[in-house]
Design an enzyme around this catalytic site. Structure first.
Site, mmCIF file in Angstrom:
data_model
loop_
_atom_site.group_PDB
_atom_site.id
_atom_site.type_symbol
_atom_site.label_atom_id
_atom_site.label_comp_id
_atom_site.label_asym_id
_atom_site.label_seq_id
_atom_site.Cartn_x
_atom_site.Cartn_y
_atom_site.Cartn_z
ATOM 1 N N VAL A 72 0.862 -1.186 0.000
ATOM 2 C CA VAL A 72 0.000 0.000 0.000
ATOM 3 C C VAL A 72 0.897 1.234 0.000
ATOM 4 O O VAL A 72 1.720 1.407 0.899
ATOM 5 C CB VAL A 72 -0.924 0.027 1.240
ATOM 6 C CG1 VAL A 72 -1.795 1.281 1.219
ATOM 7 C CG2 VAL A 72 -1.775 -1.232 1.294
ATOM 8 N N TYR A 96 -4.670 1.834 9.837
ATOM 9 C CA TYR A 96 -5.520 0.688 9.475
ATOM 10 C C TYR A 96 -6.633 0.466 10.503
ATOM 11 O O TYR A 96 -7.733 0.049 10.153
ATOM 12 C CB TYR A 96 -4.666 -0.568 9.290
ATOM 13 C CG TYR A 96 -3.828 -0.512 8.033
ATOM 14 C CD1 TYR A 96 -4.443 -0.462 6.782
ATOM 15 C CD2 TYR A 96 -2.439 -0.472 8.080
ATOM 16 C CE1 TYR A 96 -3.691 -0.389 5.621
ATOM 17 C CE2 TYR A 96 -1.677 -0.406 6.918
ATOM 18 C CZ TYR A 96 -2.309 -0.357 5.698
ATOM 19 O OH TYR A 96 -1.566 -0.288 4.548
#
Lengths: 174, 174
Positions: A111, A154
């Protein structure tokens, strides 16, 4: 907040194509949308590997052989890229991919959001695209391995670390 | 220790076929090897799904739709099964599989050894087969998510939990 709201709500709609367009209003208040930058998400895998390498360089990742990067993209279950379009110019500003068994589990890797576009909510938008696509494929177990500095990022997206004591583990050669 | 030593050293040799045979000497001291149980490992994917379900039942796992189990096996990068052979009878006693991008990362899922065959070193032998196969495919990052009660088991195989603070994370729907 108007832009991000529209961006996120845009990301919730289903898209029959491989490209999802969300519109970014220029912050200078211009009303001419043709000149405004737009943010796109795509699941197209035909990515210029040199452009991807440039993006990864920008966040300080170690370089990897492009041959292997190509293979990894080919064999990922999902690839989501994020683009900024200004007029006819398109720029790769984000990337993510996931491996999967196509049935139960997916694991998200690599990511990355270009530093120029960080702290604008675009990382979250990119991840929401990834989660939405995986959910639409009926994947129930979405996992990842988070570096310490992005655990809270996250968490804000609904990820839990070590749920019920489950530990992420990495094998090291003797 | 002789048996396990030969089993482990056998598992280190490269195998051109999809089946690796290791020999289990009977513990009653018989010298007739044709009557001794033998342990096999295989990467063959043609698995009787009902037999696999029975194995998973034996360790108390929740049942999963066989259609999805079949799809997961098809789309796993690697499947390693462990078998006991006695005469002409073959019994599935262990299973493991891994997803991968075929280049950098692999994640191991669904590691199971039948209770009758636990505490004999066979779980370790199965995992060593998995690691050996992944390494032979040039996968450098071998990962898994371990339930709390098996963290020490994996540690004994060279897995580290949370290396450099990297956390395993799972997504939960809102």
């Amino acid at each position: 907040m108007g832009f991000w709201k529209s961006l996120f709500s845009g990301s919730e709609t289903s898209s029959p194509s491989r490209t999802t367009q969300v519109e970014a209003h220029a912050t200078d208040g211009t009303s001419d949308r043709s000149l405004s930058p737009r943010i796109f998400f795509s699941t197209e895998r035909e990515i210029d590997l040199y452009e991807l390498e440039e993006l990864c360089d920008a966040v300080g990742w170690s370089r990897r052989p492009l041959r292997k990067v190509k293979k990894a993209i080919q064999h990922s279950f999902l690839v989501v890229t994020m683009w900024e379009q200004r007029g006819v110019n398109r720029r790769l500003i984000g990337f993510s991919r996931a491996t999967s068994d196509h049935a139960f589990n997916a694991t998200i890797w690599d990511v990355v959001v270009h530093p120029d576009f960080q702290r604008k909510g675009l990382g979250k938008a990119l991840m929401r695209q990834v989660i939405k696509k995986l959910r639409s494929e009926d994947i129930s177990n979405i996992t990842l391995f988070a570096d310490p500095q992005v655990v809270d990022f996250y968490r804000g997206l609904g990820f839990m670390s070590d749920p019920e004591g489950i530990k992420g583990m990495f094998w090291y050669p003797d």
